[in-house]
Design an enzyme around this catalytic site. Structure first.
Site, PDB file in Angstrom:
ATOM      1  N   CYS A   7       0.865  -1.187   0.000  1.00  0.00           N
ATOM      2  CA  CYS A   7       0.000   0.000   0.000  1.00  0.00           C
ATOM      3  C   CYS A   7       0.898   1.232   0.000  1.00  0.00           C
ATOM      4  CB  CYS A   7      -0.983  -0.021   1.172  1.00  0.00           C
ATOM      5  SG  CYS A   7      -0.226  -0.041   2.809  1.00  0.00           S
ATOM      6  N   ASN A  10       2.296   1.355   4.392  1.00  0.00           N
ATOM      7  CA  ASN A  10       2.561   0.069   5.064  1.00  0.00           C
ATOM      8  C   ASN A  10       2.230   0.130   6.556  1.00  0.00           C
ATOM      9  OD1 ASN A  10       5.400  -2.199   5.630  1.00  0.00           O
ATOM     10  ND2 ASN A  10       3.296  -2.712   5.188  1.00  0.00           N
ATOM     11  N   CYS A  12      -1.553   0.722   7.379  1.00  0.00           N
ATOM     12  CA  CYS A  12      -2.995   0.463   7.508  1.00  0.00           C
ATOM     13  C   CYS A  12      -3.443  -0.778   6.723  1.00  0.00           C
ATOM     14  CB  CYS A  12      -3.806   1.671   7.032  1.00  0.00           C
ATOM     15  SG  CYS A  12      -3.534   3.155   8.020  1.00  0.00           S
ATOM     16  N   ARG A  13      -3.440  -0.692   5.387  1.00  0.00           N
ATOM     17  CA  ARG A  13      -4.035  -1.762   4.571  1.00  0.00           C
ATOM     18  C   ARG A  13      -3.134  -2.976   4.400  1.00  0.00           C
ATOM     19  NH1 ARG A  13      -5.246   2.268  -0.213  1.00  0.00           N
ATOM     20  NH2 ARG A  13      -3.368   3.122   0.751  1.00  0.00           N
ATOM     21  N   SER A  14      -1.889  -2.771   3.925  1.00  0.00           N
ATOM     22  CA  SER A  14      -1.063  -3.949   3.635  1.00  0.00           C
ATOM     23  C   SER A  14      -0.661  -4.742   4.888  1.00  0.00           C
ATOM     24  CB  SER A  14       0.158  -3.593   2.773  1.00  0.00           C
ATOM     25  OG  SER A  14       1.007  -2.669   3.401  1.00  0.00           O
ATOM     26  N   ASP A 123      -8.412   3.921   1.200  1.00  0.00           N
ATOM     27  CA  ASP A 123      -7.423   4.302   2.211  1.00  0.00           C
ATOM     28  C   ASP A 123      -8.171   4.737   3.476  1.00  0.00           C
ATOM     29  OD1 ASP A 123      -5.498   5.448   3.764  1.00  0.00           O
ATOM     30  OD2 ASP A 123      -4.649   6.694   2.174  1.00  0.00           O
TER      31      ASP A 123
HETATM   32  P1  4NP Z   1      -1.799   2.768   4.117  1.00  0.00           P
HETATM   33  O1  4NP Z   1      -2.483   4.095   4.674  1.00  0.00           O
HETATM   34  O2  4NP Z   1      -1.235   3.131   2.770  1.00  0.00           O
HETATM   35  O3  4NP Z   1      -2.960   1.825   3.998  1.00  0.00           O
HETATM   36  O4  4NP Z   1      -0.765   2.346   5.111  1.00  0.00           O
HETATM   37  C1  4NP Z   1      -1.825   5.319   4.792  1.00  0.00           C
HETATM   38  C2  4NP Z   1      -0.937   5.510   5.816  1.00  0.00           C
HETATM   39  C3  4NP Z   1      -0.308   6.727   5.947  1.00  0.00           C
HETATM   40  C4  4NP Z   1      -0.585   7.746   5.059  1.00  0.00           C
HETATM   41  C5  4NP Z   1      -1.479   7.539   4.029  1.00  0.00           C
HETATM   42  C6  4NP Z   1      -2.093   6.323   3.889  1.00  0.00           C
HETATM   43  N1  4NP Z   1       0.039   9.004   5.210  1.00  0.00           N
HETATM   44  O5  4NP Z   1      -0.263   9.918   4.415  1.00  0.00           O
HETATM   45  O6  4NP Z   1       0.878   9.161   6.112  1.00  0.00           O
END
Ligand code: 4NP
Length: 151
Positions: A7, A10, A12-14, A123
């Site tokens: 993602c 790294n 939240c989703r992955s 997201d």
């Molecule tokens: P992820 O979510 O890609 O599912 O881990 C996010 C985590 C952090 C951010 C954006 C999306 N950020 O902008 O810091």
């Protein structure tokens, strides 16, 4: 089988995708390697987001041994399949591929449950906890398909 979930951050989703698929793989007694990474470096070294940890814990899955890392070129060699959580990260990973054999490893995870839909796992970072439950449910279905496809 070696599968990488990717993602943006790294956190939240992955990490959820890694935790869910690792759990299913163990339940099935398979000796697969599952990992996750982010295309961005903002959260390198961090634990998964506490909302991801919380929803996974609710379903008996522990994410606390995971630490965020950034996707790297060597991952194309290391893994058999690279699942992107959304179209933006899918395109960003493809841009890093040097060979067609590398490009062919990159897939959108939700195409496993809705073939050719090219849809994205939303997201959940800026939303509430219900977003994490929704992501969990999508990834649980998708990981079940991944398990059945390669086992
Ligand atoms: P992820 O979510 O890609 O599912 O881990 C996010 C985590 C952090 C951010 C954006 C999306 N950020 O902008 O810091």
């Amino acid at each position: 089988m070696k599968i990488l979930m990717v993602c943006l951050g790294n956190i939240c989703r992955s990490p959820l995708a890694e935790g869910i698929l690792t759990h299913k793989v163990k339940e099935n007694g398979l000796n697969w390697e599952i990992d996750s990474a982010g295309t961005a470096a903002y959260h390198v070294g961090n634990l998964p987001d506490e909302r991801s940890i919380e929803v996974a814990t609710k379903y008996g899955i522990d994410l606390t041994s995971q630490r965020a890392r950034q996707f790297k070129a060597n991952d194309f060699k290391e893994f058999n399949v690279i699942y992107a959580m959304d179209t933006e990260n899918y395109n960003n990973i493809l841009n890093l591929a040097k060979y067609e054999t590398e490009e062919q490893k990159v897939k959108l995870i939700l195409n496993e449950i809705e073939p050719d839909s090219n849809s994205s796992v939303p997201d959940p970072y800026y939303g509430g906890e219900e977003g994490f439950e929704n992501v969990y449910q999508m990834l649980d279905l998708a990981c079940e398909e991944v398990l059945n496809k390669f086992k």
